[in-house]
Each structure stands twice: as C-alpha cells, then as structure tokens.
Design an enzyme around this catalytic site. Structure first.
Site, PDB file in Angstrom:
ATOM      1  N   VAL A   1       0.869  -1.179   0.000  1.00 26.31           N
ATOM      2  CA  VAL A   1       0.000   0.000   0.000  1.00 26.31           C
ATOM      3  C   VAL A   1       0.905   1.228   0.000  1.00 26.31           C
ATOM      4  O   VAL A   1       1.766   1.377   0.865  1.00 26.31           O
ATOM      5  CB  VAL A   1      -0.931   0.003   1.234  1.00 26.31           C
ATOM      6  CG1 VAL A   1      -1.779   1.254   1.279  1.00 26.31           C
ATOM      7  CG2 VAL A   1      -1.803  -1.245   1.223  1.00 26.31           C
TER       8      VAL A   1
ATOM      9  N   LEU B   1       0.190 -11.944  22.170  1.00 33.49           N
ATOM     10  CA  LEU B   1      -0.767 -12.109  23.264  1.00 33.49           C
ATOM     11  C   LEU B   1      -2.100 -11.423  22.945  1.00 33.49           C
ATOM     12  O   LEU B   1      -3.169 -11.959  23.198  1.00 33.49           O
ATOM     13  CB  LEU B   1      -0.155 -11.517  24.551  1.00 33.49           C
ATOM     14  CG  LEU B   1      -1.084 -11.323  25.741  1.00 33.49           C
ATOM     15  CD1 LEU B   1      -1.632 -12.652  26.229  1.00 33.49           C
ATOM     16  CD2 LEU B   1      -0.357 -10.597  26.876  1.00 33.49           C
TER      17      LEU B   1
ATOM     18  N   ARG C   1       5.314  -4.969  22.451  1.00 34.17           N
ATOM     19  CA  ARG C   1       5.891  -6.250  22.893  1.00 34.17           C
ATOM     20  C   ARG C   1       4.847  -7.347  23.068  1.00 34.17           C
ATOM     21  O   ARG C   1       5.184  -8.468  23.421  1.00 34.17           O
ATOM     22  CB  ARG C   1       6.575  -6.062  24.264  1.00 34.17           C
ATOM     23  CG  ARG C   1       7.704  -5.088  24.295  1.00 34.17           C
ATOM     24  CD  ARG C   1       8.141  -4.864  25.745  1.00 34.17           C
ATOM     25  NE  ARG C   1       8.634  -6.095  26.332  1.00 34.17           N
ATOM     26  CZ  ARG C   1       9.903  -6.479  26.325  1.00 34.17           C
ATOM     27  NH1 ARG C   1      10.801  -5.720  25.743  1.00 34.17           N
ATOM     28  NH2 ARG C   1      10.267  -7.621  26.877  1.00 34.17           N
ATOM     29  N   ASN C   2       3.558  -6.991  22.869  1.00 34.91           N
ATOM     30  CA  ASN C   2       2.524  -7.944  23.273  1.00 34.91           C
ATOM     31  C   ASN C   2       1.509  -8.281  22.188  1.00 34.91           C
ATOM     32  O   ASN C   2       0.395  -8.689  22.491  1.00 34.91           O
ATOM     33  CB  ASN C   2       1.794  -7.398  24.516  1.00 34.91           C
ATOM     34  CG  ASN C   2       2.719  -7.424  25.723  1.00 34.91           C
ATOM     35  OD1 ASN C   2       3.108  -8.496  26.183  1.00 34.91           O
ATOM     36  ND2 ASN C   2       3.113  -6.262  26.195  1.00 34.91           N
TER      37      ASN C   2
ATOM     38  N   LYS D   1       3.657  21.705   1.589  1.00 33.08           N
ATOM     39  CA  LYS D   1       3.088  22.978   1.156  1.00 33.08           C
ATOM     40  C   LYS D   1       3.248  23.011  -0.353  1.00 33.08           C
ATOM     41  O   LYS D   1       4.374  23.057  -0.862  1.00 33.08           O
ATOM     42  CB  LYS D   1       3.823  24.147   1.812  1.00 33.08           C
ATOM     43  CG  LYS D   1       3.230  25.475   1.392  1.00 33.08           C
ATOM     44  CD  LYS D   1       4.022  26.658   1.891  1.00 33.08           C
ATOM     45  CE  LYS D   1       3.437  27.902   1.275  1.00 33.08           C
ATOM     46  NZ  LYS D   1       4.434  28.969   1.172  1.00 33.08           N
TER      47      LYS D   1
HETATM   48  C1  FAD Z   1      11.886  -9.811  18.650  1.00 36.15           C
HETATM   49  C2  FAD Z   1      10.449  -9.713  19.015  1.00 36.15           C
HETATM   50  C3  FAD Z   1       9.938 -10.481  20.046  1.00 36.15           C
HETATM   51  C4  FAD Z   1       8.597 -10.403  20.373  1.00 36.15           C
HETATM   52  N1  FAD Z   1       8.088 -11.222  21.333  1.00 36.15           N
HETATM   53  C5  FAD Z   1       6.775 -11.204  21.631  1.00 36.15           C
HETATM   54  C6  FAD Z   1       6.225 -12.098  22.566  1.00 36.15           C
HETATM   55  O1  FAD Z   1       6.919 -12.927  23.107  1.00 36.15           O
HETATM   56  N2  FAD Z   1       4.885 -12.011  22.847  1.00 36.15           N
HETATM   57  C7  FAD Z   1       4.074 -11.104  22.252  1.00 36.15           C
HETATM   58  O2  FAD Z   1       2.889 -11.054  22.557  1.00 36.15           O
HETATM   59  N3  FAD Z   1       4.587 -10.232  21.333  1.00 36.15           N
HETATM   60  C8  FAD Z   1       5.905 -10.268  21.012  1.00 36.15           C
HETATM   61  N4  FAD Z   1       6.423  -9.401  20.101  1.00 36.15           N
HETATM   62  C9  FAD Z   1       5.570  -8.345  19.568  1.00 36.15           C
HETATM   63  C10 FAD Z   1       4.693  -8.847  18.432  1.00 36.15           C
HETATM   64  O3  FAD Z   1       5.458  -9.600  17.560  1.00 36.15           O
HETATM   65  C11 FAD Z   1       4.065  -7.673  17.706  1.00 36.15           C
HETATM   66  O4  FAD Z   1       3.420  -6.799  18.598  1.00 36.15           O
HETATM   67  C12 FAD Z   1       3.030  -8.176  16.702  1.00 36.15           C
HETATM   68  O5  FAD Z   1       3.592  -9.150  15.877  1.00 36.15           O
HETATM   69  C13 FAD Z   1       2.507  -7.043  15.850  1.00 36.15           C
HETATM   70  O6  FAD Z   1       1.689  -7.606  14.885  1.00 36.15           O
HETATM   71  P1  FAD Z   1       1.152  -6.734  13.666  1.00 36.15           P
HETATM   72  O7  FAD Z   1       0.289  -7.626  12.859  1.00 36.15           O
HETATM   73  O8  FAD Z   1       0.595  -5.466  14.188  1.00 36.15           O
HETATM   74  O9  FAD Z   1       2.497  -6.313  12.890  1.00 36.15           O
HETATM   75  P2  FAD Z   1       3.436  -7.184  11.981  1.00 36.15           P
HETATM   76  O10 FAD Z   1       3.467  -8.580  12.440  1.00 36.15           O
HETATM   77  O11 FAD Z   1       4.739  -6.478  11.872  1.00 36.15           O
HETATM   78  O12 FAD Z   1       2.704  -7.174  10.590  1.00 36.15           O
HETATM   79  C14 FAD Z   1       2.592  -5.995   9.841  1.00 36.15           C
HETATM   80  C15 FAD Z   1       2.289  -6.403   8.429  1.00 36.15           C
HETATM   81  O13 FAD Z   1       1.968  -5.239   7.682  1.00 36.15           O
HETATM   82  C16 FAD Z   1       2.591  -5.348   6.426  1.00 36.15           C
HETATM   83  N5  FAD Z   1       2.750  -3.993   5.906  1.00 36.15           N
HETATM   84  C17 FAD Z   1       3.410  -2.956   6.463  1.00 36.15           C
HETATM   85  N6  FAD Z   1       3.338  -1.877   5.667  1.00 36.15           N
HETATM   86  C18 FAD Z   1       2.614  -2.248   4.594  1.00 36.15           C
HETATM   87  C19 FAD Z   1       2.217  -1.570   3.421  1.00 36.15           C
HETATM   88  N7  FAD Z   1       2.536  -0.288   3.216  1.00 36.15           N
HETATM   89  N8  FAD Z   1       1.506  -2.257   2.494  1.00 36.15           N
HETATM   90  C20 FAD Z   1       1.160  -3.556   2.690  1.00 36.15           C
HETATM   91  N9  FAD Z   1       1.522  -4.234   3.792  1.00 36.15           N
HETATM   92  C21 FAD Z   1       2.231  -3.591   4.729  1.00 36.15           C
HETATM   93  C22 FAD Z   1       3.912  -6.028   6.705  1.00 36.15           C
HETATM   94  O14 FAD Z   1       4.457  -6.598   5.534  1.00 36.15           O
HETATM   95  C23 FAD Z   1       3.459  -7.066   7.714  1.00 36.15           C
HETATM   96  O15 FAD Z   1       2.985  -8.202   7.067  1.00 36.15           O
HETATM   97  C24 FAD Z   1       7.752  -9.499  19.711  1.00 36.15           C
HETATM   98  C25 FAD Z   1       8.242  -8.738  18.651  1.00 36.15           C
HETATM   99  C26 FAD Z   1       9.587  -8.860  18.295  1.00 36.15           C
HETATM  100  C27 FAD Z   1      10.096  -8.051  17.129  1.00 36.15           C
HETATM  101  C1  DXP Z   2       8.656  30.622   2.694  1.00 36.10           C
HETATM  102  C2  DXP Z   2       7.374  30.640   1.981  1.00 36.10           C
HETATM  103  O1  DXP Z   2       6.682  29.659   1.882  1.00 36.10           O
HETATM  104  C3  DXP Z   2       7.000  31.904   1.359  1.00 36.10           C
HETATM  105  O2  DXP Z   2       7.067  31.761   0.006  1.00 36.10           O
HETATM  106  C4  DXP Z   2       5.644  32.270   1.833  1.00 36.10           C
HETATM  107  O3  DXP Z   2       4.729  32.278   0.851  1.00 36.10           O
HETATM  108  C5  DXP Z   2       5.689  33.448   2.721  1.00 36.10           C
HETATM  109  O4  DXP Z   2       5.601  34.676   2.034  1.00 36.10           O
HETATM  110  P1  DXP Z   2       6.289  35.998   2.637  1.00 36.10           P
HETATM  111  O5  DXP Z   2       7.730  35.806   2.429  1.00 36.10           O
HETATM  112  O6  DXP Z   2       5.688  37.120   1.832  1.00 36.10           O
HETATM  113  O7  DXP Z   2       5.912  36.056   4.068  1.00 36.10           O
END
Ligand code: FAD
Ligand code: DXP
Length: 666
Positions: free
Chosen positions: A175, A333, A329-330, A507
């Site tokens: 996304v 859970l 961290r959770n 802006k």
């Molecule tokens: C080392 C470690 C140890 C942990 N241990 C524990 C534990 O013991 N117990 C516990 O409860 N929790 C633990 N956690 C925390 C837990 O893993 C996270 O809180 C949880 O996994 C978060 O889940 P989530 O689905 O929100 O994020 P994620 O699992 O990170 O998933 C996010 C998803 O979004 C996708 N994504 C991101 N941006 C985009 C985008 N722009 N477009 C499309 N997809 C996107 C990513 O690819 C990913 O698939 C631990 C975490 C870590 C890193």
């Molecule tokens: C810095 C900026 O964005 C300027 O172009 C803004 O339009 C402010 O105009 P003045 O400089 O006239 O205050």
C-alpha cells in the site's frame, strides 16, 4: 475491486481480525507487502501479561482478557484448519518462571494485580523447582497462568484458516497511500493499482506511520534459536524462563528460542555480533547448559512501538477507517482480544469502554514541543526570546476563559498558529533565533533549495531541531504540477531522513511566473489531487479565490493557504474580502500565507478568523529579525484572542461612551 473490509497488513493482528470479521459474515481482503517480514514471525510467542509486569491498568486488563480468550481461540483455529497439514499452533500454557539475581530490589518488581496468581520462590525452592539455573539466581516469581504459542506456526495457521474461510489474501502488495476525502477513505493506492472497500483497517505494524501520521515507530529485536542436542533425551525445560534482559522459550519440538534485544535503530536490518553476544551471555548466565547447545538460526524483527507503549485501537479520523496497531511487545498475546474488539467496532459500531484508553487521539493532545515553550495555553507565544534580551510577557488566556482547541491540521494539533520560513535571512544563526523567538511550531523549507544547497540554504536542514519543530516541506521553484509532485515526494523523504518518519505534510506551490510569483490554480488543483491520493497532507498555496479553495478542499486538501499579497511584497492584506469568503466557507483550516509586512497586518488576518499565518519575508528582512519574529508571534496570538473575544460591530454614527442621562445642566 470492492470488498466490505480491506485490511492493510498480514501480520497476526491483520490476520486475526480477518478471520473474526469473516466468521461474522464480512467480505474481507488482506493486503500485505511481505508475509514473512512481519514482527509476528520474529516474536518469541510468550503470552506473558504477568511476567511482562505491565503497570498500566487498562493494558493489563486488555492483556488478561486476551489470555483468557486464547484456549478457545486456538481450538477454533485448529478446528478451522483440521483438514490441513498445518494446524498445530504450539499453544502451551506452560507457565513462566522469572528468576532474579542478587541485584537489589528485584523481588519487589512484580506489582500484584489481584487478577492472576504469582508466587515468590526463594533460592532453595527455585533451584529445586527448576534444576540447572545459574548459581547466582537467588529466587524468582512463578506465573502459572502465563504461557507461550509458536507464533511462526500460529500465523501460518491463521493465514490458512483465513483463506479456507474465503478471505482474499494478497501477499506482495504494497500500500503506497491511503486516499482520503472529507473524512472518508476513498481507496488505497497500491503497486497493483487502486483498491476500494467500504471499510478499511490499518494493521501495518511498525510501518503504520508510513501511511498515516501515527506515533508508531520500530523497536528492533534480535533473536536466535538453539536446538536441544540429541544426547539430551528429555526436554530440559518445560516452562519459559524470563530473566534479566533475556527470555528462554523452550518449544515442544526441541527448539529453544532466545530473545530479545531492544534497539532504537529505526529499520536497520540484520543481526549483529553485539546483539547476539548479549543474548548468549544473558542466556548462559541464567541457564548455563545452553552454552553447549547448537545454534540453529538467527533473525530480527521490528516491534510496533508507541511512545506510551500501548496499542492504538479503534476509530480513526476517517469514519470508515479503523486502527489496530502499535502492539509493541505484546501483539501475539493481544491478537484474540484485538480481533474481537475491532470486529465489534467495524461490524456492530460498538466500542468497548476499554478502547477509549487506546484511542489514537491521546497522542494528538500532546503538543509538539516548542523551542521556547509556554505550553500552559493553547495560544502560545514565546515568553522569552533569545536575541540577548529576556522578556516575560506571559499572557494567561485561561484567565479570560477562552476556549481554543489549538490548530489541527490533518489530525495533528499545534499550539502555535504562526508558521515561518527559512529563506532570506542574513545568517543561519539569525534564522535560528527568529524561529525560536516567533514561538512557531511549523517551519516551511524549500525542498529544492535545500537539496541543491542553493545559496543561503547550505546546512539549513540541519540547523533546526526537527525533534521540536514540525517540518513543512514546500515545492517552491516548481512551475508545473508534475514537478511539484516529484518535489513533494522528495520532501517526504527529506523529512524522514531528518527524523520525522510520520511527516506527510507538503506545502504545495505551483508557480510558473517569476515576476508576480502568482500560483497556477489549475496546476495546483491537479497536483493536489494526485498528492492526496498518495497520502500527503496537502497545504496548497493559492490566490485568494473562494471557488478554488472549495475545490481543493473537496479533493481532500488538509488546509487552504490564500495569499494576502504577492510573496515577499510586504504589501499587507490586499485580499481581505475574498479571504473572508474563504474563511466563511472552509471546513479545513485557512492559513493566510505571503505578503504580510507588519504585525498589525498579522493581527488583522487573525481577527478575520484565519486559523493560522505563514510569514517569512517580513521577519527575515526586518532590521532586527528575531525581535520582529517575536512581535509577529505576539500579533498572531493577539489577533486570535481578539477573534475569539468577538469584535464590536462597526456603527455609522458616534455613540457616547458615558451615559447621556443624568448629566448636570449648566
Ligand atoms: C523480537 C520480538 C519479540 C517479540 N516477542 C513477543 C512475545 O513474546 N509475545 C508477544 O505477545 N509479542 C511479542 N512481540 C511483539 C509482536 O510480535 C508484535 O506486537 C506483533 O507481531 C505485531 O503484529 P502486527 O500484525 O501489528 O504487525 P506485523 O506482524 O509487523 O505485521 C505488519 C504487516 O503489515 C505489512 N505492511 C506494512 N506496511 C505495509 C504496506 N505499506 N503495504 C502492505 N503491507 C504492509 C507487513 O508486511 C506485515 O505483514 C515481539 C516482537 C519482536 C520483534
Ligand atoms: C517561505 C514561503 O513559503 C513563502 O514563500 C511564503 O509564501 C511566505 O511569504 P512571505 O515571504 O511574503 O511572508
């Protein structure tokens, strides 16, 4: 493509919500950039509300609710996937033992919460209960209700369950932006095209603030896995050990997971010798025989952290966008309870009272700190200014019972209503002093000039403390919509590089003519439309044209910025009548930008009801720039207070100030 609910993120949170929503009858699509790169795969899988020693009462409540849902949730998932090869989640309510060393006060660390049993074991008891602990363990807490799940197999089971229920799971789809219009998400821009749904759920973990300005940031954790050697016939550990800077999580399949570091290094990938060494040292101190176990694997992941370490759950600033992120961290859970509460919000529009504690707006009420901070009032101005003098002119609007909820742009709240620029100063030092003296919280920066180190812009990006000032990258120097779009994207990168990961503001200036510097209305509208689709909070600089302002608002701009007079002319308010119409009709903040020459004009624009001002030349070109900046700050506050106080009506004839009756006749 249409679906009822589109979920951004295929980690445990996105998947758990997908399954729950689907089971309740919704048509669900999950889009996910990279299934295996989620924190959910990297985690240790501990279910440890007590061992984690959570102090926040609402969070503890949420965690315990989730723990109690686990057995039923797991059996439901295992049932849904019964016919598949992969249906074992490794759920194991094995208890967690938290040994402590001699270091003072450790015993007192656990805060009894009356909800869960916790037992203190003294030295003799703990060594008897868990043979093989390090000799310097002096006691420990036993949490019999805590446990673990094999998070790596759990997320695979969840995905299988979701797909077998009919959830459409699109892996490898990024996304790029959430397109919003008038408080609604109208679709998401992805690498495979524009996708639409009735409702959207943001569950993108540590990456969430790349799509919305949320205070979620990555906290890296390094992990490793050992294997119980063949010659050890029985599992040596049958419960989790939760020690100082280490946890040791034995799985039933004879692997032992060790974790985790906690590093504030952004999205820096890879395992490091220092990280792994610290884990091994702590693990072998706690349970020395691990020193001979073979290392099987190392990995790392990014926890989605928030500044108060609590998740962000529930409604957002858009009526059809729900948030489920920041589980820090959770998240393993919290998956079952999150899925239940989020499904209630999306499908039944019911919000559990507990969710108010995890509302996204709790961060927006926290003001962006200023360099000179008088944060007691919503109408800030610098109490001290730094050009050698020190004045204390602290106004206390609260005394006058003024209600000003601050300047809110794209969901972000600012205390100051004055924005300034960085150009035309005689020196960087003068600029720094002026910005501080103005009390402003938003400073606009010309992306092109900074990137090319144009004269007067050398070192400028580094000269301000972007931890305190919100950057407003501008597209000055762009003559066409296409150029402005490119420069806006560069600006977003620049803000990120300077530490503002969640800054999506731009802006927008599309100015083809160099003499009058008047903006091109058509190019501005085109560029704004595209940038809004790409998820920018667009602040377009325009002529004071009420129709154009309305159109820009309709395409989703975050503000409109009508000019008072041409840029740098210092002519003052030349467009008052049109600005008044714009203010009357706008539902987004109106920022009067350009041409203001004196504090009286700044105050006048604010008295009209402008929401904010952008002033550059009048400050930078004043004989004493910091002093003028200070005056502009006061004028902005004065104008705002006057607007809130309500101006007296203008009358055609005089009206005597003292009573005309009861006067003495001569
Ligand atoms: C080392 C470690 C140890 C942990 N241990 C524990 C534990 O013991 N117990 C516990 O409860 N929790 C633990 N956690 C925390 C837990 O893993 C996270 O809180 C949880 O996994 C978060 O889940 P989530 O689905 O929100 O994020 P994620 O699992 O990170 O998933 C996010 C998803 O979004 C996708 N994504 C991101 N941006 C985009 C985008 N722009 N477009 C499309 N997809 C996107 C990513 O690819 C990913 O698939 C631990 C975490 C870590 C890193
Ligand atoms: C810095 C900026 O964005 C300027 O172009 C803004 O339009 C402010 O105009 P003045 O400089 O006239 O205050």
């Amino acid at each position: 493509m249409t679906s009822d609910v589109l979920i951004i993120g295929g980690g445990i949170i996105g998947l758990a919500c997908a399954v729950e929503l689907k089971l309740r009858g919704a048509n669900v699509t999950v889009v996910c950039r990279d299934f295996t790169a989620a924190a959910s795969h990297a985690a240790a899988g501990m279910l440890a509300p007590d061992a984690e020693n959570i102090a926040d009462a609402a969070m503890l409540d949420l965690c315990r609710r989730s723990l109690s849902l686990y057995p039923y949730w797991i059996s439901k998932l295992e049932e849904l996937t019964a016919k598949k090869d992969l249906n074992n989640t490794g759920y194991w309510p094995c208890g967690i033992l938290a040994p402590v060393y001699q270091e003072a006060g450790e015993k007192k660390e656990f805060i009894p919460n009356h909800q869960s049993p916790a037992y203190w074991l003294d030295k003799a008891a703990i060594h008897e209960y868990q043979p093989g602990l390090g000799a310097d363990v002096v006691g420990g807490w036993w949490y019999p209700e805590n446990g673990q799940v094999d998070n790596q197999t759990l997320v695979k089971v969840l995905r299988t369950a979701a797909e077998s229920l009919g959830v459409s799971f699109k892996d490898g789809v990024t996304v790029e932006a959430i397109a919003q219009q008038q408080g609604q998400v109208i679709g998401i821009q992805t690498n495979i095209g524009f996708l639409r749904a009735d409702h959207y759920l943001l569950a993108a973990g540590a990456w969430s603030n790349q799509l919305l300005p949320l205070t979620v940031h990555p906290r890296k954790g390094q992990m490793l896995r050992l294997r119980v050697p063949e010659f050890v016939t029985e599992l040596p550990l049958t419960r989790v050990l939760f020690g100082k800077n280490i946890y040791i999580v034995p799985r039933r399949n004879r692997s032992i997971v060790l974790g985790a570091t906690s590093e504030n290094v952004g999205f820096t990938p890879d395992n490091t010798p220092a990280g792994i060494q610290s884990l091994l040292e702590a693990a072998t101190r706690l349970y020395p025989q691990l020193a001979d176990y073979p290392i099987q694997e190392m990995w790392w992941g990014f926890r989605p952290a928030t500044s108060d370490e609590l998740p962000i759950l529930g409604e957002s600033h858009c009526s059809n966008l729900t948030l489920a992120t920041g589980h820090y961290r959770n998240g393993i859970l919290l998956a079952p309870v999150t899925a239940n509460l989020i499904a209630d919000v999306i499908l039944s529009q019911t919000t559990d009272p507990l969710l108010t504690h995890f509302h996204y707006s709790r961060f927006q009420n926290t003001p962006v700190p200023t360099q000179s901070s008088t944060t007691t009032s919503m109408l800030t101005h610098p109490a001290n200014f730094t050009n050698g003098h020190s004045k204390n002119l602290s106004i206390q609007p609260a005394e006058f019972n003024l209600q000003d909820s601050g300047l809110v742009i794209a969901g972000k709240t600012f205390q100051s209503r004055l924005m300034t620029g960085t150009g035309k100063y005689r020196s960087i030092e003068e600029m720094q002093k002026s910005v501080a003296a103005s009390g402003c919280q938003i400073v606009t920066v010309a992306v092109r000039r900074v990137q090319t180190n144009a004269p007067g812009h050398e070192g400028l990006a580094e000269a301000l403390d972007w931890g305190k000032i919100w950057m407003l990258p501008n597209t000055a120097g762009c003559q066409t919509a296409e150029e402005a779009i490119r420069v806006a994207r560069l600006g977003r990168e620049m803000a990120k590089l300077l530490g503002q990961e969640d800054n999506n503001f731009v802006k927008l200036e599309v100015i083809p003519d160099a003499k009058y510097l008047l903006p091109d209305p058509i190019g501005t509208l085109h560029a704004a439309e595209q940038l809004v689709k790409e998820g920018f909070a667009v602040l377009p600089y325009i002529n004071a044209d009420p129709m154009l302002a309305k159109r820009l608002e309709e395409v989703g701009c975050a503000t409109v910025m009508p000019l008072a007079a041409p840029i740098g002319s210092g002519q003052g308010l030349k467009t008052t009548a049109n600005i008044q119409i714009i203010i009357e009709n706008a539902k987004v903040p109106v920022v009067v930008d350009a041409g203001i020459g004196a504090p009286s004009e700044a105050a006048q624009a604010m008295e009209l009801g402008a929401d904010a001002l952008l002033i550059n030349s009048a400050i930078a070109l004043a004989e004493n720039a910091p002093t003028m900046a200070y005056a502009m700050g006061l004028a902005t506050v004065a104008g705002r207070i006057a607007y809130l106080a309500g101006r007296m009506p203008i009358k055609n004839y005089a009206s005597a100030s003292s009573p005309l009756t009861g006067t003495i006749t001569a």
